[in-house]
Structures are given as C-alpha cells and as structure tokens.
Write an enzyme that holds these catalytic residues in place. Structure first.
Site, short mmCIF file in Angstrom:
data_model
loop_
_atom_site.label_atom_id
_atom_site.label_comp_id
_atom_site.label_asym_id
_atom_site.label_seq_id
_atom_site.Cartn_x
_atom_site.Cartn_y
_atom_site.Cartn_z
N GLU A 1 2.37 -4.62 23.25
CA GLU A 1 3.04 -3.37 23.59
C GLU A 1 2.46 -2.78 24.87
OE1 GLU A 1 3.07 -0.63 20.29
OE2 GLU A 1 3.90 -2.15 18.97
N ALA B 1 8.29 4.48 14.18
CA ALA B 1 8.50 4.60 12.73
C ALA B 1 8.02 5.94 12.17
CB ALA B 1 7.85 3.44 11.99
N HIS C 1 8.28 1.56 18.76
CA HIS C 1 7.16 2.03 17.94
C HIS C 1 7.34 3.51 17.56
CE1 HIS C 1 2.71 1.03 16.92
NE2 HIS C 1 3.23 1.87 16.06
N GLY D 1 0.87 -1.18 0.00
CA GLY D 1 0.00 0.00 0.00
C GLY D 1 0.90 1.22 0.00
N ARG D 2 0.44 2.26 0.68
CA ARG D 2 1.19 3.52 0.67
C ARG D 2 2.63 3.34 1.20
NH1 ARG D 2 -4.35 5.26 2.53
NH2 ARG D 2 -3.73 3.91 4.24
N ILE D 3 2.77 2.66 2.34
CA ILE D 3 4.10 2.56 2.97
C ILE D 3 4.97 1.52 2.25
CG2 ILE D 3 5.33 2.00 5.10
CD1 ILE D 3 2.78 3.19 6.56
N THR E 1 7.41 -3.11 10.73
CA THR E 1 6.99 -1.76 11.16
C THR E 1 5.47 -1.63 11.03
OG1 THR E 1 7.34 -0.92 8.93
CG2 THR E 1 9.14 -0.57 10.50
N SER E 2 4.75 -2.78 10.93
CA SER E 2 3.29 -2.67 10.73
C SER E 2 2.59 -2.67 12.09
CB SER E 2 2.81 -3.79 9.81
OG SER E 2 2.98 -5.07 10.37
N ARG E 3 2.17 -3.83 12.56
CA ARG E 3 1.60 -3.96 13.90
C ARG E 3 2.13 -5.26 14.48
NH1 ARG E 3 0.58 0.68 13.88
NH2 ARG E 3 -1.44 1.73 14.04
P1 NAD Z 1 -2.39 0.71 3.13
O1 NAD Z 1 -3.81 0.42 3.45
O2 NAD Z 1 -2.05 1.81 2.18
O3 NAD Z 1 -1.65 -0.62 2.62
C1 NAD Z 1 -1.83 -1.86 3.20
C2 NAD Z 1 -1.63 -2.91 2.10
O4 NAD Z 1 -1.64 -4.20 2.71
C3 NAD Z 1 -2.73 -2.89 1.03
O5 NAD Z 1 -2.14 -2.80 -0.26
C4 NAD Z 1 -3.44 -4.22 1.23
O6 NAD Z 1 -3.95 -4.76 0.02
C5 NAD Z 1 -2.31 -5.06 1.80
N1 NAD Z 1 -2.77 -6.28 2.50
C6 NAD Z 1 -3.87 -6.45 3.26
N2 NAD Z 1 -3.93 -7.71 3.71
C7 NAD Z 1 -2.84 -8.36 3.21
C8 NAD Z 1 -2.35 -9.68 3.33
N3 NAD Z 1 -3.00 -10.60 4.03
N4 NAD Z 1 -1.19 -9.99 2.70
C9 NAD Z 1 -0.53 -9.06 1.95
N5 NAD Z 1 -0.96 -7.79 1.82
C10 NAD Z 1 -2.10 -7.44 2.45
O7 NAD Z 1 -1.70 0.98 4.57
P2 NAD Z 1 -0.36 1.80 4.89
O8 NAD Z 1 -0.70 3.25 5.03
O9 NAD Z 1 0.70 1.39 3.93
O10 NAD Z 1 -0.05 1.26 6.35
C11 NAD Z 1 0.12 -0.12 6.61
C12 NAD Z 1 0.10 -0.37 8.11
O11 NAD Z 1 1.32 0.08 8.68
C13 NAD Z 1 -0.97 0.43 8.86
O12 NAD Z 1 -2.22 -0.24 8.85
C14 NAD Z 1 -0.40 0.53 10.26
O13 NAD Z 1 -0.90 -0.50 11.08
C15 NAD Z 1 1.10 0.35 10.04
N6 NAD Z 1 1.87 1.56 10.41
C16 NAD Z 1 2.75 1.51 11.43
C17 NAD Z 1 3.50 2.62 11.77
C18 NAD Z 1 4.49 2.59 12.90
O14 NAD Z 1 4.63 3.59 13.59
N7 NAD Z 1 5.19 1.50 13.13
C19 NAD Z 1 3.33 3.81 11.07
C20 NAD Z 1 2.42 3.84 10.01
C21 NAD Z 1 1.68 2.71 9.69
#
Ligand code: NAD
Length: 327
Positions: free
Chosen positions: A270, A290, A288, A158-160, A239-241
């Site tokens: 956490e 990022a 946490h 996705g975005r990140i 860096t996701s959850r």
């Molecule tokens: P996003 O919605 O733009 O992208 C998420 C992507 O994951 C999508 O393309 C989706 O299709 C894909 N996805 C969903 N289920 C999947 C699976 N089972 N297997 C493979 N891909 C799958 O989200 P984003 O803005 O890129 O952020 C992603 C996550 O990062 C957020 O939901 C948040 O929990 C986490 N995050 C953490 C921090 C941090 O401080 N560590 C900061 C920002 C975001």
C-alpha cells in the site's frame, strides 16, 4: 522529556475529534512534518525529546524509533499493530497500545459490503448504467452469484470474524471457520459456525473472508496452493492486511479462472495496487476504508488519545499490548 515542564508527544498524522483535545490536555503535541517521508530515521529525528508517539498503520515503528531516549509509549490508531515491533518495544520498556473493539462492527459491515458488491457486480453495474448501456431489462444481464444460502468460510474468528459470522446468519449462510483458537461451543452454536481445517474451508466455501492479524505465520497465508483448493466459482474477500494474501498469486489465479473474483480493501504494498488487478471487472477494490465511518474513526481517535494521555500521566493505558513493561 519536556518543554517548559510539559511532556511532549509526536502526532504522526491528524486524528479526529475528540482525540486532539484529549491529547492537548495531557501534553504538548508536536505534529510530524507533513512533507517528511515515513521512514524510521525521519521518525526517530522527529521523536527526539518526546515521551510518546501517536502512530498509524503506515508508520514503521521499529528498533531505530523505539530506542529513542525517553520514549515511553507508542499509541497506534488501529487494532492491527504489524507496523510496530512489539518485542523491540518491550526490550526498550516502551508501552504499545492499539484500538480494539471500537471498529469491529464497521469493519464487519465492510467485509459484507465487499461480499455483496462482488457477488452482485454492483460496481460494474453502476458504471454500465452511467455509461448509458442500460437499454432495457434482459433476462441474462449482469448475472451474479447468490449470497443468501451460500457457504461463507472465515479465516480467523476473532472480534471482526465473529461480526461477519453474525451478519451471515441474516443471509441464511452456512458458516465455516478456520482458527487455531476454537470458539467456545455456545458461540459456535449462536453463530451457527462450524470449525473445519483450512483445506475443507477452501474446498467448500463460496466466499472466503480473511480476518487474521498480519504476523510471520499469516504472511502469504493465501497463495497459489490455497487458490488451487478453492472452488472456481469462489470469491476471496480481504479486509485484514495486504501481505496475508500473495497478490501476484491472486492475480495469476484470477487470470487462470481458478477463482471467480475478489473484494479487497488492503494490498501488499500500500498504497500501490498490483497492476494486474486494475482492469479486472470481477474484482472490487477499496482504498483501506473498512473502518472508515465517522463514528468509528472518531472513537478510534478518542481511544488512542486516552491510551496516550493515561500513559503520559504515569498510568497503565487500557489497551496495553505489552503489559510486562508496566507491572
Ligand atoms: P482478533 O485478534 O480479535 O482476531 C484475530 C483472529 O485471528 C484470532 O481469533 C486468531 O486466533 C486468529 N488467527 C491468528 N492466526 C491465524 C491463522 N494462521 N489462521 C487462522 N486464524 C488465525 O483481531 P480483530 O480485531 O478481529 O482484527 C483482525 C485484523 O483485521 C487486525 O489484526 C487488522 O490487521 C485487520 N483490520 C483491518 C481493518 C481495515 O481497515 N481493513 C480494520 C480493522 C482490522
């Protein structure tokens, strides 16, 4: 709900400028009591009489809170919203908003920081040097893994995830990704990223970096079978959850040398960190952070405050996650 005619909102934790001023212009802001635990019943008590809650990722916002009479909006200061039961919010006609986009670059930078730090053993090297152990150059001292030219496997683009792929280009990395939603062909081409299935991604990547939201489907997406499929030299970056990775299985895989290392920003429970990770020199642990740059956290605060202010004034907030509430 108001005091002296002004709507009230509950601010769970302080936010950065210019967030507080944006909120104060729209409503009377009530701060959540500092020493109050973050359980649903306590949050519900504090939210009585409020039309909005500005929440953060450690706040459980579920049925008990969402059924508070008069509550209209929960504005989360994060892009992830796994702390909020969105279907329950929708059924109570409560809007939910998040802060997408403004933290992509900071978070992608940090995922890359963890890639570099684990591969080149920078935390270990720093403490080695500080402890006075550097007694001269040696050809076999602190050997690490190459980042340039290595294969990066992105789970979620996705975005990140895309931001990380973009950075990987500069390191001449081969980029594989797994995502149920394929990138448009021009984006694949621009990023030089190839879509593969999860098995191939795990088997071929030198670095596996996770960028999915936490949902029922992604809980423990990486556990014993997946670690078993990875290269013994591979490094996991998260860096996701936290709950996307089975932390106990990760500790087991690291102990058994099924994988070579990990760079983690997030944890299953956490702020607790699995005690097995603490003594491991091949693991880099961050609290946490990022998205923690001055400008990004400030933009997140402003965006969350604008979402709240728009809703308080009766409008449709820009980052509405459940548009069916506000047609
Ligand atoms: P996003 O919605 O733009 O992208 C998420 C992507 O994951 C999508 O393309 C989706 O299709 C894909 N996805 C969903 N289920 C999947 C699976 N089972 N297997 C493979 N891909 C799958 O989200 P984003 O803005 O890129 O952020 C992603 C996550 O990062 C957020 O939901 C948040 O929990 C986490 N995050 C953490 C921090 C941090 O401080 N560590 C900061 C920002 C975001």
């Amino acid at each position: 709900m108001s005091t002296g005619g002004r709507p009230r909102i509950l601010l769970m934790h302080p936010i950065l400028d210019p967030g507080p001023a944006i909120l104060a212009e729209a409503a009377e802001v009530v701060a959540y009591p500092v020493n109050q635990p973050l359980d649903e019943a306590s949050i519900r008590r504090a939210a009585e009489g409020c039309i909005g809650i500005v929440s953060q990722l450690m706040d459980p916002i579920r049925e008990t809170v969402l059924s508070t009479p008069g509550l209209k909006i929960v504005s989360n200061v994060a892009v992830g919203f796994d702390n909020i039961d969105v279907p329950a919010a929708t059924s109570h006609k409560v809007m939910v908003t998040n802060t997408p986009g403004v933290l992509d670059d900071a978070t992608a930078d940090f995922a890359f920081t963890l890639i570099m730090a684990t591969a080149r053993r920078i935390v270990e090297a720093d403490s080695f040097t500080r402890q006075g152990k550097f007694r001269g150059w040696a050809i076999d001292m602190m050997l690490g893994a190459d980042v340039h030219g290595a294969t990066l496997g992105l789970i979620g683009v996705g975005r990140i995830g895309r931001g990380v792929a973009h950075r990987a280009k500069g390191f001449n990395m081969r980029v594989l990704y797994y995502d149920p939603h394929p990138l448009p062909p021009d984006a694949e081409q621009e990023l030089g990223a190839a879509r593969v299935d999860m098995g191939r991604l795990l088997a071929e990547s030198d670095f596996v970096s996770v960028h999915v939201p936490l949902t029922q489907e992604t809980h423990h997406l990486l556990s014993t079978p997946q670690f078993g499929q990875m290269k013994r030299t591979a490094i996991l970056i998260n860096t996701s959850r936290g709950p996307v990775v089975d932390e106990a299985a990760l500790v087991e895989a690291l102990n058994a040398k099924k994988i070579a290392g990990a760079g983690l920003d997030v944890y299953e429970r956490e702020p607790a960190v699995h005690p097995g990770l603490i003594p491991m020199p091949n693991v880099v642990l961050a609290p946490h952070i990022a998205s923690a740059t001055v400008s990004t956290r400030s933009e997140m605060s402003a965006m969350a405050a604008r979402n709240m202010a728009t809703a308080v004034r009766g409008g449709r907030p820009p980052n509405l996650l459940n548009p069916e509430v506000k047609r």
